[in-house]
Design an enzyme around this catalytic site. Structure first.
Site, short mmCIF file in Angstrom:
data_model
loop_
_atom_site.label_atom_id
_atom_site.label_comp_id
_atom_site.label_asym_id
_atom_site.label_seq_id
_atom_site.Cartn_x
_atom_site.Cartn_y
_atom_site.Cartn_z
N LEU A 74 -21.33 55.07 7.51
CA LEU A 74 -21.91 55.58 7.03
C LEU A 74 -21.58 56.45 5.35
O LEU A 74 -22.18 55.86 4.38
CB LEU A 74 -22.00 57.47 7.85
CG LEU A 74 -22.44 57.20 9.48
CD1 LEU A 74 -21.74 58.33 10.04
CD2 LEU A 74 -23.48 56.56 9.20
N VAL A 85 -10.69 55.54 3.05
CA VAL A 85 -10.94 56.68 4.24
C VAL A 85 -13.01 56.41 4.14
O VAL A 85 -13.57 56.66 3.35
CB VAL A 85 -11.05 57.71 4.43
CG1 VAL A 85 -11.57 58.35 5.77
CG2 VAL A 85 -9.35 57.49 4.06
N ASP A 193 4.29 64.49 2.40
CA ASP A 193 3.06 64.42 1.32
C ASP A 193 2.60 65.39 1.34
O ASP A 193 1.43 65.52 1.39
CB ASP A 193 2.58 63.53 1.39
CG ASP A 193 1.81 63.25 -0.20
OD1 ASP A 193 2.30 63.96 -1.17
OD2 ASP A 193 0.84 62.02 -0.41
#
Lengths: 484, 250
Positions: A74, A85, A193
């Site tokens: 999408l 991502v 992180d």
């Protein structure tokens, strides 16, 4: 004040010389320079994960469609430490997922593939309500990828920007984070992180830790690429000092430090840089919060909370004892960016701290020197006349030697173990602000040195008493033996 | 998923406004309309100025602008511009050109627009602003791009101001706004004195303001392009529009 902030010449930019467009809007900046800054720096960002900058544009959803026939891709939704991502729809299972792909050119390099795999492995080990779940991982003909839970919400950075978080919100959020970290640590995964961008909050307010792109799996054979001596992984401001200085020695306590930075930042809106003040001095925060935050931010991992669970417990204790509701009881907020100026009382307190610190240090140093003398004595008094010991084996005299030897060894070991940490403190105390890697941080605090001194003093005392006792016992045995 | 709303231009968890508009079918009509209206609200002035530069007087330029946006929001195809490809700015420009070219044919037709646009346009203010624009031989296209760039930067700075105001640090922002561009090294000390702070703290704040502004700028640009990969190109174009041709250096 007003005049000084304008461009030197209101019509022209002092920097590029271009005319500042004047269309009725009084601008105090040069639009051209601001646009160019973005192009020049190619978007430098202190929050940006320092690990890798993927170059080139991310493939469009259409380009990826062929590689992932079971997905309807999408949108491109972000860039993590290890790849792009996308939001995607998994057709057969009818669910929304997040697809992370490693860029094709990086997939060709074994080291990157290995790191990417490690992130998937780290995620796969974890199944926790506050950690994004991994669904599957694999490789297409040219790209490594994995599918994970899609979190419909925002990250903590966005939330912080959009709305003022109350200290109670912050504590509630970080408690969930600690819960997830404790779980990850117990499964041998260190995130490395931890920062607001990596904490996602869904629409129900549930927290999920994401981006294990730098995660380290404890107990797995180290890959030279991953922890090479020049390889510093993490996001500068959130990195624990040992991540800079001893990347190989990083353990789960680095995450505790990251949580501390986040706590400080979420509570005060500032990063704990340089000679930073406790949170309650920068924002209306409960003073009891200070000790907790400072303990997370200790330079030495040993002095931090030792587990995320401990930290979580401390946070919960604070929350349950009336942290709820805002504004919190605490000192009034200082004016923005006011420099730390101790009050009169503060000055005396500081002076007292220093006196104690110095006395403590002196005592500790003397105590630390004793074992050295003892080693010398050991050599002169025991090893050299060893022949005498051997000869006297089985005689009462041997017991005397034996207890003496034990005492000396005990003292020496104790002293030698403590002297290095003392020396570090002293060095820091003398060298002042430490600015390694442009990362100014003062790790010397008078109360710490004083405490170290006190501990050393006490331990030396105990050791001496122990030694005396041992000697007494030895003499008694001696007498008993000689009576026989 | 990962990170940085702040670190990268990509907006997290939601498509850009322009991709919502451009990708017909991927979302419902109301969301599309809303996204388009928000975009138009942000950038209507450059289009108004474009119409004015095409030698229209104040009132007919206002009418034409109004009408143009009304048609656009109603979903009229004003040109063969394909919204699925390219950027919001070029789409608007192509559509507006085509709208103006066909406008004579429709002259007798019923006036549209008015209250049907879902955003407000203050034409009085726009006229005042237009009057202050330098009279030069800039082409309308170039002027549109230049004003677009200004809208973008102004809008981004306003957002940054809003963020500081939201945190109760408006005074700090106002004092340091002038440091956003240019090198103000010799003036940091005075600003520090004014703010009762240290010079290094001022530098850190200014640095953060600059970095955040770049993030906002890119987020704003992203809203007008379909894909994050176009951000760089769009910024380059806008920068080129701001710099007079003889001073271009990049």
């Amino acid at each position: 004040m007003e005049g000084d902030t304008r461009m030197t010449d209101p019509e022209f930019c002092a920097d590029c010389g271009a005319r500042i467009p004047d269309d009725g809007k009084s601008r105090r900046y040069c639009p051209g320079c601001l646009l160019r800054a973005g192009l020049d720096e190619n978007h430098s960002d202190p929050h940006e994960t320092a690990v890798l900058h993927t170059t080139g544009p991310s493939p469009s959803p259409e380009e990826l469609a062929a590689s992932f026939p079971s997905l309807e891709i999408l949108d491109h939704i972000g860039l993590g430490g290890m790849g792009w991502v996308y939001k995607a729809h998994q057709k057969d299972l009818q669910r929304t997922v997040a697809l992370k792909i490693l860029p094709a050119e990086l997939t060709q390099q074994e080291s990157f593939r290995e790191r990417f795999r490690r992130e998937a492995q780290a995620l796969a080990k974890l199944s926790h309500p506050h950690v994004v779940s991994l669904f599957e991982s694999g490789e297409t003909e040219d790209r490594a990828y994995f599918l994970m839970e899609y979190v419909d919400g925002k990250n903590l950075r966005e939330i912080q920007r959009e709305s003022a978080l109350t200290p109670a919100d912050v504590v509630a959020t970080l408690t969930q984070i600690c819960d997830a970290l404790d779980y990850a640590h117990s499964h041998g995964v260190v995130h490395r992180d931890i920062k607001p961008e990596n904490v996602l909050v869904d629409r129900q307010g549930s927290v999920k830790i994401a981006d294990f792109g730098l995660a380290r799996l404890l107990g797995t054979p180290g890959n030279p690429w991953m922890t090479g001596s020049h390889q510093v992984l993490g996001t500068p401001h959130y990195m624990a000092p040992e991540q800079w200085e001893r990347p190989r020695a990083v353990d789960h306590r680095a995450d505790i430090y990251g949580v501390g930075v986040m706590l400080y930042e979420l509570l005060t809106g500032e990063l704990p840089l340089g000679r930073f003040e406790p949170p309650s001095k920068r924002a209306p925060v409960d003073q009891r919060m200070d000790a907790l935050v400072l303990r997370c931010l200790e330079k030495e991992p040993e002095r931090r909370f030792q587990t995320a669970r401990d930290l979580k417990t401390a946070l919960e204790a604070l929350a349950s004892s009336g942290l709820r509701g805002t504004p919190l009881p605490g000192p009034a907020p200082s004016p923005p960016m006011a420099s730390p100026r101790p009050s009169r009382g503060g000055t005396w307190l500081l002076a007292a701290h220093w006196v104690f610190a110095m006395v403590g240090l002196l005592v500790a140093m003397l105590a630390g020197l004793v074992p050295v003398f003892l080693w010398v004595l050991l050599v002169l008094g025991v090893i050299l006349p060893a022949t005498g010991v051997i000869r006297s084996l089985g005689t009462p005299r041997a017991w005397s030697y034996f207890t003496l030897l034990l005492t000396w060894m005990l003292m020496a070991t104790l002293g030698l173990a403590l002297v290095p940490s003392l020396a570090t403190d002293l060095a820091e105390c003398l060298s002042g602000p430490e600015t390694s890697h442009g990362h100014a941080r003062i790790s010397f605090r008078p109360h710490e040195v004083r405490e170290t001194g006190m501990i050393l003093f006490t331990m030396t005392g105990v050791a001496w008493l122990g030694a005396l006792l041992l000697r007494k016992i030895g003499q008694r045995w001696q007498r008993r033996l000689s009576r026989r | 998923m990962t990170t940085p709303a702040s670190g990268t231009p990509e907006r997290r968890f939601r498509p850009t406004r322009w991709s919502l508009v451009a990708r017909a079918g991927s979302s419902n009509g109301e969301a599309r309309r809303q996204a388009l209206a928000e975009l138009c609200q942000a950038y209507w002035y450059p289009l108004y100025a474009f119409v004015r530069r095409r030698a229209h007087d104040e009132s007919s330029a206002a009418d034409l602008t109004q009408e143009f946006f009304a048609r656009l929001l109603e979903g009229d195809r004003l040109a063969d511009a394909d919204p699925a490809r390219g950027r919001f700015r070029s789409f608007l420009l192509v559509s507006l050109r085509s709208f103006l070219a066909n406008q004579s044919e429709r002259q007798g037709a019923k006036k549209r627009g008015g209250d049907r646009t879902t955003f407000s346009m203050d034409f009085d203010q726009a006229a005042t602003r237009f009057a202050q624009e330098p009279r030069d031989d800039e082409t309308p296209d170039r002027a549109l791009n230049r004003q677009w760039a200004l809208e973008l930067v102004d809008r981004s700075v306003a957002r940054l101001r809003g963020e500081y105001a939201g945190r109760g640090r408006l005074a700090t922002f106002q004092r340091l706004e002038g440091f956003l561009s240019g090198d103000g090294s010799d003036r940091y000390r005075r600003a520090a004195t004014d703010l009762g702070s240290s010079e290094s703290a001022v530098k850190v704040t200014v640095h953060r303001m600059r970095v955040r502004l770049q993030e906002i700028l890119r987020e704003e640009v992203l809203q007008t392009v379909e894909h994050p990969s176009s951000i760089e190109e769009e910024m380059r174009d806008l920068f080129a529009a701001l710099v007079p041709p003889h001073r271009k250096k990049l």
